[in-house]
Write a protein that holds these residues in place. Sequence first.
Motif, mmCIF file in Angstrom:
data_model
loop_
_atom_site.group_PDB
_atom_site.id
_atom_site.type_symbol
_atom_site.label_atom_id
_atom_site.label_comp_id
_atom_site.label_asym_id
_atom_site.label_seq_id
_atom_site.Cartn_x
_atom_site.Cartn_y
_atom_site.Cartn_z
ATOM 1 N N ASP A 116 0.766 -1.332 -0.126
ATOM 2 C CA ASP A 116 0.056 -0.202 -0.050
ATOM 3 C C ASP A 116 1.011 1.399 -0.259
ATOM 4 O O ASP A 116 0.607 2.351 -0.602
ATOM 5 C CB ASP A 116 -1.005 -0.044 1.445
ATOM 6 C CG ASP A 116 -2.063 -1.041 1.016
ATOM 7 O OD1 ASP A 116 -2.259 -1.629 -0.051
ATOM 8 O OD2 ASP A 116 -2.640 -1.417 1.827
ATOM 9 N N SER A 117 1.874 1.145 0.841
ATOM 10 C CA SER A 117 2.860 2.410 0.806
ATOM 11 C C SER A 117 3.539 2.658 -0.762
ATOM 12 O O SER A 117 3.689 3.778 -1.006
ATOM 13 C CB SER A 117 3.944 2.091 1.909
ATOM 14 O OG SER A 117 3.492 2.168 3.162
ATOM 15 N N THR A 118 4.238 1.560 -1.295
ATOM 16 C CA THR A 118 4.477 1.630 -2.556
ATOM 17 C C THR A 118 3.582 2.097 -3.549
ATOM 18 O O THR A 118 3.964 2.848 -4.329
ATOM 19 C CB THR A 118 5.152 0.143 -3.136
ATOM 20 O OG1 THR A 118 6.036 -0.395 -1.826
ATOM 21 C CG2 THR A 118 5.760 0.212 -4.104
ATOM 22 N N LEU A 119 2.462 1.413 -3.586
ATOM 23 C CA LEU A 119 1.369 2.032 -4.479
ATOM 24 C C LEU A 119 1.195 3.628 -4.527
ATOM 25 O O LEU A 119 0.791 4.190 -5.510
ATOM 26 C CB LEU A 119 0.066 0.993 -4.344
ATOM 27 C CG LEU A 119 0.153 -0.217 -4.976
ATOM 28 C CD1 LEU A 119 -1.086 -0.993 -4.808
ATOM 29 C CD2 LEU A 119 0.476 0.072 -6.483
ATOM 30 N N ASN A 120 1.259 3.857 -3.128
ATOM 31 C CA ASN A 120 0.808 5.356 -3.103
ATOM 32 C C ASN A 120 1.854 6.247 -3.466
ATOM 33 O O ASN A 120 1.432 7.124 -4.031
ATOM 34 C CB ASN A 120 0.798 5.693 -1.249
ATOM 35 C CG ASN A 120 0.211 6.886 -1.001
ATOM 36 O OD1 ASN A 120 -0.614 7.569 -1.670
ATOM 37 N ND2 ASN A 120 0.909 7.475 -0.341
#
Length: 139
Positions: A120-124
């Motif tokens: 989720d952090s990477t996608l953000n």
Amino acid sequence: MLSKKTKYGLKALTFIARSEGDTPLQVGEIAKSEQIPQKFLESILLTLRKSGILGSKKGKHGGYYLRQDPSEIKMTEVMRVLEGPIAMVPCVSLNYYEKCDDCVDENLCSVNKLMLQVRDSTLNVFRNTTLADLSHTDL
């Protein structure tokens, strides 16, 4: 770890985005400027062309060009084309989901919970970063 293919692809796309005018850029010019082996770069640019990120023109004044404005090219698209799944393990992948063979229950799995946060952090970051963001020299 980021593959050389992805690293070189990002460098090439950034070079193209920074170029002045609408003239397609030749592989040799990109390879020399970014210090990328030309044969490897040809393969990378072909992959990006097949995905629709780049277009190409044949002939004396041919080369590669962006098919969209750099501000419309999100890093999620580029990363998936060059690197494949963004998630580090298949059980948290949005586009390439697979259940892990060694997992009894994903809901209780500590690895799954951690990797969901990482994904989720990477996608953000990738969703909120465009090629235009990378091509600004003041970063």
